[in-house]
Design a protein around this motif. Structure first.
Motif, PDB file in Angstrom:
ATOM      1  N   GLU A 107       0.838  -1.198   0.000  1.00  0.00           N
ATOM      2  CA  GLU A 107       0.000   0.000   0.000  1.00  0.00           C
ATOM      3  C   GLU A 107       0.868   1.242   0.000  1.00  0.00           C
ATOM      4  OE1 GLU A 107      -2.664   0.084   3.254  1.00  0.00           O
ATOM      5  OE2 GLU A 107      -3.811  -1.681   2.641  1.00  0.00           O
ATOM      6  N   VAL A 108       0.385   2.269  -0.690  1.00  0.00           N
ATOM      7  CA  VAL A 108       1.075   3.560  -0.658  1.00  0.00           C
ATOM      8  C   VAL A 108       1.064   4.045   0.794  1.00  0.00           C
ATOM      9  CG1 VAL A 108       1.063   5.946  -1.468  1.00  0.00           C
ATOM     10  CG2 VAL A 108       0.367   4.084  -3.008  1.00  0.00           C
ATOM     11  N   PRO A 109       2.227   4.369   1.364  1.00  0.00           N
ATOM     12  CA  PRO A 109       2.286   4.708   2.788  1.00  0.00           C
ATOM     13  C   PRO A 109       1.672   6.074   3.099  1.00  0.00           C
ATOM     14  CG  PRO A 109       4.418   5.071   1.778  1.00  0.00           C
ATOM     15  CD  PRO A 109       3.552   4.436   0.707  1.00  0.00           C
ATOM     16  N   GLN A 110       1.403   6.267   4.366  1.00  0.00           N
ATOM     17  CA  GLN A 110       0.925   7.558   4.834  1.00  0.00           C
ATOM     18  C   GLN A 110       2.129   8.493   5.000  1.00  0.00           C
ATOM     19  OE1 GLN A 110      -2.063   8.764   5.417  1.00  0.00           O
ATOM     20  NE2 GLN A 110      -3.367   6.953   5.250  1.00  0.00           N
ATOM     21  N   ILE A 148       8.326   5.106   0.947  1.00  0.00           N
ATOM     22  CA  ILE A 148       7.831   4.420  -0.247  1.00  0.00           C
ATOM     23  C   ILE A 148       8.659   3.171  -0.529  1.00  0.00           C
ATOM     24  CG2 ILE A 148       7.554   4.657  -2.754  1.00  0.00           C
ATOM     25  CD1 ILE A 148       6.912   7.622  -2.241  1.00  0.00           C
ATOM     26  N   PRO A 159      -2.280   7.790  -0.309  1.00  0.00           N
ATOM     27  CA  PRO A 159      -2.002   6.761   0.693  1.00  0.00           C
ATOM     28  C   PRO A 159      -3.138   5.741   0.790  1.00  0.00           C
ATOM     29  CG  PRO A 159      -1.481   8.936   1.547  1.00  0.00           C
ATOM     30  CD  PRO A 159      -2.173   9.154   0.234  1.00  0.00           C
TER      31      PRO A 159
END
Length: 678
Positions: free
Chosen positions: A480-483, A497, A529
């Motif tokens: 998943e695209v991180p916060q 990332i 995110p």
């Protein structure tokens, strides 16, 4: 303690706190329901054992710990109101005054229900960890987390009590480095082995409480306190799923990690444990549920709380309750005998090694009722016994040598089983079966399902010393695209990332202006995110170009002072641009700006704005004036004048008309024609 507990009913401590009813008793203290007569509120009063009350070092430590606990202002912490010593003829009474929680304890809920539903267990544990997190942040370690110290009051509120009490008792002269102090069913291995305790010790105890809520029983049971303590030091806490089916693997793993014997592999403190608990609860889709309130067994017998007077009726007493564990409990915990000693107690640490060698004694052999054998029979029997003994000795020696050789050659080693493609729970079971320890590492993967083993280190088939760790790389599914918060640095965003197994990318066209995010800092990620992508997919990092260009405001018609103030408010630098004619605005008002209004200026370039004031002349009304006076008034305004006579012959006639209407704004020097009759 029982007789003294009855004697204390009705006692007024330090002329303020009235003791009414005993509601709990343990090895180190008794808890009473009482009244703060000054504030007229019910309180819980913990009176320490006389052995502790006479110890100066304990009293000093108790006062320090009470002050520390009183600074913990958290909704899940039992409030500490006061601490003191009441001097009596029969000795001193050290006491703590605490918030009274009408309800019961977690122990009461466990006795009533046994194992708890998973949503309820997590709903109870979350405020416990929140209270411990507040304590750990204040550098305070509880040291005695157990169901008896978890109170449940009205509305299902969960509160943790007895902060700092065990540390205060441990500082008394009645203990030493060779003594184990605490509730053995919930002691961390380091507390048993060395007496050391830190935030990770509370994590271990909280993990055991979660184990008991999920399974209905503590992980270790025994007939004596030392036997239970010995198992904490020498055994790994099993996964709850070994006792109760249906527990998710993520929750299993959380309990096992929190209760590892090595403190370094547990969550660092209660905050870290709480964060992991919330992550597991979210991933499992479990929502908080209402917490049942145990019925108060003293509520029906409470005295009415009003200021004590001489004519008050005597306080009603309840029969003393035996074998309570320490803690501000309000009902008697009914601990199964198989669980071993559960209360806070002291034990000699030196007795632990003997537990490893102690074996239960066998039943005595029955006496022989036959006649006494003859001497010859006895000699034959003795020969047979000697032969048998030598046979056993030789067999044991051969077996010992062979066993030692086997152990040194291969017995110490275990073969790593096939783990790839197995679920995390199954892989952990396979490793435990061959005396190996699983170290779980999570990693995203495009194809391997969530919670399935991608690979192991060492690989399957490798020989590993028994008891060593085997790293299980477990899939978390698609990455998943991180916060990444707005305002983070480009380096931090790229690092996050990459840690998510994605590839950071830059695209200047994605950059944009921002009034909040400084220039060069991360503005956003594209895609956002939480977006699931394949491993190695690109994630664009958009940066801020700084504050957006600001348009020059329209200030035409303002006075010079007001125009300058408005420009400065918007971040511009006003300067004098001279004069310019404007038929719209009178002299002295702003005619226009340079750059013109609406022009957007980049903050990185010049922010100077020239302000030009109107020099227009407003034509006055001179009709019906004598020609000479009218001409003078116009010339004083900076205007040129021409006088025309309809009937020649007189030089100073009366003005009957002017070429520019009164009030008209004209350029300086404009000619105004005045018409006179004569």
């Amino acid at each position: 303690m029982e007789s003294r507990g009855a004697e204390l009913s009705g006692t007024l401590l330090e002329r303020r706190y009235r003791i009414d009813t005993m509601i709990a008793r343990g090895g180190m203290s008794s808890v009473y329901l009482g009244l703060d007569t000054r504030l007229e509120r019910p309180v819980a009063i913990k009176v320490m054992d006389s052995r502790l009350s006479g110890d100066r070092s304990f009293l000093d430590r108790l006062e320090r710990e009470a002050r520390t606990a009183a600074r913990l202002h958290h909704p899940s912490v039992v409030g500490v109101y006061d601490q003191g010593v009441d001097h009596r003829e029969d000795g001193e009474l050290a006491y703590l005054v605490m918030e009274y929680i009408e309800g019961g304890t977690l122990r009461d809920v466990l006795h009533e229900r046994g194992e708890l539903p998973i949503p309820l267990a997590l709903s109870v544990l979350e405020p416990i960890l929140a209270a411990l997190a507040a304590a750990h942040e204040a550098a305070l370690v509880h040291r005695d987390i157990k169901p008896e110290n978890v109170l449940i009051g009205r509305g299902g509120t969960v509160k943790v009590g007895d902060f700092g009490l065990v540390k205060a008792i441990a500082g008394a002269g009645t203990t030493s480095d060779s003594v184990i102090l605490g509730t053995v069913a919930y002691l961390a291995p380091e507390q048993v082995a060395t007496g050391a305790a830190d935030a990770r010790s509370d994590v271990y105890s909280a993990g055991l409480v979660l184990f008991e809520m999920l399974t209905g029983t503590p992980p270790y049971t025994g007939d004596t306190a030392l036997s239970v303590a010995y198992r904490h030091v020498n055994n790994d806490v099993p996964a709850p799923s070994t006792l109760r089916q249906g527990i998710p693997a993520e929750l299993d793993e959380l309990v096992v990690r929190a209760t590892r014997r090595d403190p370094s592999v547990r969550p660092a403190d209660a905050t870290a444990f709480l964060n992991e608990l919330r992550r597991v609860r979210t991933s499992l889709g479990i929502h908080p549920v209402p917490i049942p309130v145990p019925p108060s067994k003293v509520a029906a017998k409470l005295p009415s709380y009003k200021p004590a007077r001489d004519d008050d009726p005597p306080t009603e007493q309840i029969t003393a309750i035996r074998d309570y564990t320490d803690g501000p409990t309000v009902v008697k915990p009914r601990v199964p005998t198989s669980a071993g000693p559960m209360g806070t107690r002291t034990m000699n640490r030196s007795d632990l090694p003997a537990m490893a060698q102690r074996q239960p004694a066998g039943d005595p052999a029955p006496e022989d009722a036959a006649p006494r054998p003859s001497k010859r029979d006895r000699e034959r029997a003795r020969g047979r016994r000697l032969a048998l003994i030598w046979s056993v000795v030789i067999t044991v020696l051969v077996a010992g040598v062979g066993g030692t050789a086997w152990w040194l050659a291969s017995g110490r080693f275990a073969e790593v089983p096939q783990l790839i493609g197995q679920s995390l729970t199954k892989a952990q079971e396979r490793l435990r079966a061959v005396d190996l320890v699983a170290k779980v590492v999570h990693e995203p993967h495009d194809e391997v399902p969530i919670d399935e083993v991608i690979r192991s280190d060492p690989q399957s088939g490798s020989k590993v010393l028994r008891g060593n760790e085997v790293a299980l790389v477990v899939s978390t599914g698609l990455p998943e695209v991180p916060q990444v918060v707005a305002g983070a640095s480009l380096a931090d965003a790229e690092r996050a990332i990459k840690e998510a197994k994605l590839q950071p990318a830059r695209n200047a066209s994605a950059d944009d202006y921002s009034a909040e995010v400084p220039e060069g800092m991360v503005l956003k990620l594209v895609p956002g995110p939480g977006t699931k992508l394949k491993v190695g997919a690109a994630v664009t990092v958009a940066l801020s170009k700084g504050r957006p260009p600001v348009p020059v405001p329209s200030i035409a018609g303002m006075t010079k002072e007001a125009a300058y103030a408005e420009l400065r408010r918007l971040g511009f630098e006003p300067e004098d641009g001279g004069q310019d004619f404007s038929a719209e605005y009178e002299a002295g008002r702003v005619a226009k700006t340079d750059p013109p209004a609406g022009t957007k200026l980049d903050p990185k370039s010049s922010r100077r704005v020239k302000v030009m004031l109107s020099n227009a002349v407003t034509v006055p009304n001179v009709t019906n004036q004598r020609a000479k006076d009218a001409a003078k008034a116009l010339r004083e305004k900076g205007l040129d004048v021409e006088i025309q006579h309809l009937i020649p012959g007189r030089d100073d006639g009366t003005v009957i008309n002017q070429s520019a209407s009164p009030g008209t704004r004209v350029r300086p020097g404009t000619k105004i024609v005045l018409t006179c009759l004569f």
